[in-house]
Design a protein around this motif. Structure first.
Motif, PDB file in Angstrom:
ATOM      1  N   GLN A 154      -9.469   5.040   2.434  1.00  0.00           N
ATOM      2  CA  GLN A 154     -10.789   5.126   2.339  1.00  0.00           C
ATOM      3  C   GLN A 154     -10.991   6.203   3.287  1.00  0.00           C
ATOM      4  O   GLN A 154     -11.466   6.720   2.787  1.00  0.00           O
ATOM      5  CB  GLN A 154     -11.624   4.499   1.557  1.00  0.00           C
ATOM      6  N   LEU A 185       0.737  -1.266  -0.173  1.00  0.00           N
ATOM      7  CA  LEU A 185      -0.064   0.144  -0.162  1.00  0.00           C
ATOM      8  C   LEU A 185       0.927   1.045  -0.114  1.00  0.00           C
ATOM      9  O   LEU A 185       1.530   1.259   0.890  1.00  0.00           O
ATOM     10  CB  LEU A 185      -0.867  -0.029   1.425  1.00  0.00           C
ATOM     11  N   LYS A 224      -7.009  -1.081   1.396  1.00  0.00           N
ATOM     12  CA  LYS A 224      -7.981  -0.221   0.997  1.00  0.00           C
ATOM     13  C   LYS A 224      -8.773   0.396   1.668  1.00  0.00           C
ATOM     14  O   LYS A 224      -9.163   2.080   1.819  1.00  0.00           O
ATOM     15  CB  LYS A 224      -8.451  -0.881  -0.117  1.00  0.00           C
ATOM     16  N   THR A 278      -2.392   0.741  -4.141  1.00  0.00           N
ATOM     17  CA  THR A 278      -2.003  -1.235  -3.723  1.00  0.00           C
ATOM     18  C   THR A 278      -1.494  -1.448  -4.930  1.00  0.00           C
ATOM     19  O   THR A 278      -2.554  -1.515  -5.937  1.00  0.00           O
ATOM     20  CB  THR A 278      -3.054  -1.314  -3.505  1.00  0.00           C
TER      21      THR A 278
END
Length: 307
Positions: free
Chosen positions: A285, A173, A281, A293
């Motif tokens: 977010q 990430l 994720k 990612t």
């Protein structure tokens, strides 16, 4: 051969316990480079896309590395380099290493391969020194050799390639903040406590043993950093939550990729890697932090020629 087009991969360095000595090669993200012979002697970088980087040889890691190589191997011709950057600078997944390693790999091919992959590492390290102020091989070595690499020593340079277990996947990430390698090295303590050094040595040995024996639990237990991560993690928003969540959702372990801000996890199998990717994720977010990612197997070969 008058020209060559190559894929120069991203890499994950340090792997929690192995600061400046351990790294692995990724397969799904990397730069593209075109290198051509030229009648005019010397090195010229004629085009860079995807990043605002200098064309001047002495200010570009690819130029510095390439020049170190040609100075060691006299020719009556020169080389032109085009770089298509797809690894963001300051991402922590070996952007400078990809450029430096790609330059020496391509030139070596055009010269008829007078140098081995291991010998090329010393020239690529010259480019790394421009980026970070220190000649380190934990990114350029896996880029050039593939798989995992262990730098046993720097004086003289001694690098060992380690094959990756078959089911090992990497999730990365990349939060969209920039952490300069030179600045992240500057925050490190020059001295460490003996008890922490002993723990760290044990984890390096454990990780290497786990890779050789495909012992995934041992690999996971060894991905603990007592020295660097406590200092650098505070500069990566959401790091602690991301690491905890990744391990709770099947990751063998997680840590800072290189000097950050990217976070890596090692996972057994694509299913776990994908689950971890989805959870990471979701965290970023919710935090409104831009990111990317990647999921990748460990690249066994390193830099490759694009047909």
């Amino acid at each position: 051969m008058e020209s060559i087009r190559i894929f120069s991969p991203a890499t994950v360095a340090n792997l929690s316990c192995g600061f400046d000595v351990l790294g692995l090669c990724l397969d799904t993200i990397g730069d593209e480079m075109i290198i051509r012979k030229s009648d005019k002697k010397g090195i010229r970088i004629i085009k860079i896309t995807g990043a605002d980087l200098p064309l001047e040889i002495d200010k570009n890691v690819a130029g510095v590395a390439a020049l170190a190589l040609v100075n060691a191997y006299e020719t009556d011709f020169g080389f032109e380099i085009e770089i298509r950057k797809k690894i963001k600078a300051g991402s922590g997944i070996g952007s400078s290493a990809a450029s430096a390693a790609g330059a020496v790999f391509g030139i070596n091919k055009l010269l008829g391969e007078p140098f081995s992959g291991h010998e090329l590492i010393q020239y690529a390290m010259k480019g790394e020194a421009l980026a970070s102020g220190n000649e380190h091989a934990d990114n350029v070595a896996p880029a050039l050799l593939g798989g995992f690499t262990l730098v046993r020593g720097y004086d003289p340079l001694d690098v060992i390639k380690i094959k990756s277990p078959e089911e090992l996947y990497v999730t990365v990430l990349h939060p969209h903040i920039e952490l300069k390698t030179s600045e992240m090295r500057a925050i490190l303590n020059p001295e460490i406590k003996l008890k922490n050094a002993i723990r760290q040595w044990g984890n390096v040995g454990g990780l290497v043993a786990g890779l050789y024996t495909s012992d995934y639990d041992l690999i996971g237990r060894s991905l603990t950093d007592y020295i660097v991560e406590p200092l650098r993690s505070k500069f990566i928003p959401g790091f602690d939550q991301a690491k905890k969540t990744a391990i709770e959702n099947g990751a063998l372990g997680a840590g800072i990729s290189g000097s950050g801000p990217s976070i890596f996890t090692l996972n057994k199998g694509l299913k776990n890697a994908t689950s971890v990717n989805d959870q990471l994720k979701e965290i970023y977010q919710k935090n409104n932090i831009p990111f990317e990612t990647y999921i990748s197997k460990v690249n066994p070969d390193g830099i490759r020629i694009i047909e």
